[in-house]
Design a protein around this motif. Structure first.
Motif, short mmCIF file in Angstrom:
data_model
loop_
_atom_site.label_atom_id
_atom_site.label_comp_id
_atom_site.label_asym_id
_atom_site.label_seq_id
_atom_site.Cartn_x
_atom_site.Cartn_y
_atom_site.Cartn_z
N TYR A 95 0.91 -0.97 0.03
CA TYR A 95 -0.11 0.01 0.07
C TYR A 95 0.80 1.30 -0.03
CZ TYR A 95 -3.66 -3.15 1.31
OH TYR A 95 -4.53 -4.20 1.34
N THR A 96 0.57 2.19 -0.82
CA THR A 96 1.04 3.78 -0.60
C THR A 96 0.39 4.74 -0.26
OG1 THR A 96 2.55 2.72 -2.45
CG2 THR A 96 2.55 5.09 -2.31
N LEU A 97 0.72 5.36 0.51
CA LEU A 97 0.04 6.58 1.14
C LEU A 97 0.76 8.00 0.81
CD1 LEU A 97 -2.08 7.85 2.91
CD2 LEU A 97 -0.77 7.45 4.57
N PRO A 98 0.40 8.66 -0.22
CA PRO A 98 1.38 9.81 -0.51
C PRO A 98 1.07 10.76 0.43
CG PRO A 98 0.06 9.32 -2.36
CD PRO A 98 -0.34 8.33 -1.28
N VAL A 99 2.50 11.57 0.77
CA VAL A 99 2.48 12.45 1.76
C VAL A 99 2.66 13.95 1.14
CG1 VAL A 99 2.94 10.90 3.63
CG2 VAL A 99 4.71 12.16 2.43
#
Length: 144
Positions: A140-144
């Motif tokens: 999973y990728t959570l852009p910040v």
């Protein structure tokens, strides 16, 4: 015979050609500052590392990797990028690069090497299934 080793300043132009092809393969774009930053990191060989593979004296494959701590085992080596010139695929270049990263990780006290690829990358996955174990994790990728 495939030779693997660290990239040297004279390899910069060919490395960038291969890295640009890798980025294009994943339908991404980077500006020049990203390539320049990556090369500086590889040259310092402190946080990010790079190896190349030569076949008949020509740089035909690259890999980038880093080490990070783990809460449950020795440091881990993350193989972030791996790309071979399409003209030499099937000749053992990617396998040699993975082996070189594994050897580097062993020398540096890492507990394992791991990487990810897109589920549709069937050609690479055949090699990966042969040299490593798919443990079934979903990324999973959570852009910040």
């Amino acid at each position: 015979m495939i030779e693997t080793r660290r990239l040297e300043p004279a390899d910069r132009e060919r490395w960038e050609e291969l890295f640009r092809a890798y980025i294009a393969f994943y339908e991404r774009e980077l500006d020049q500052t990203a390539y320049d930053r990556a090369w500086r990191e590889f040259a310092s060989d402190a946080r990010l590392h790079a190896l190349g593979a030569w076949l008949d004296g020509r740089l035909v494959g690259i890999t980038h990797f880093l080490v990070h701590p783990s809460t449950s085992e020795p440091d881990l080596c993350y193989l972030e990028d791996l790309f071979t010139d399409p003209q030499v695929r099937g000749r053992g270049v990617a396998r040699a690069l993975i082996g070189a990263v594994r050897d580097w990780a062993l020398e540096h006290g890492c507990g394992s090497v791991y990487w990810q690829t897109h589920e549709t990358n069937a050609v690479a996955r055949r090699l990966y299934d042969d040299v490593a174990r798919n443990e079934g994790y979903i990324v999973y990728t959570l852009p910040v």
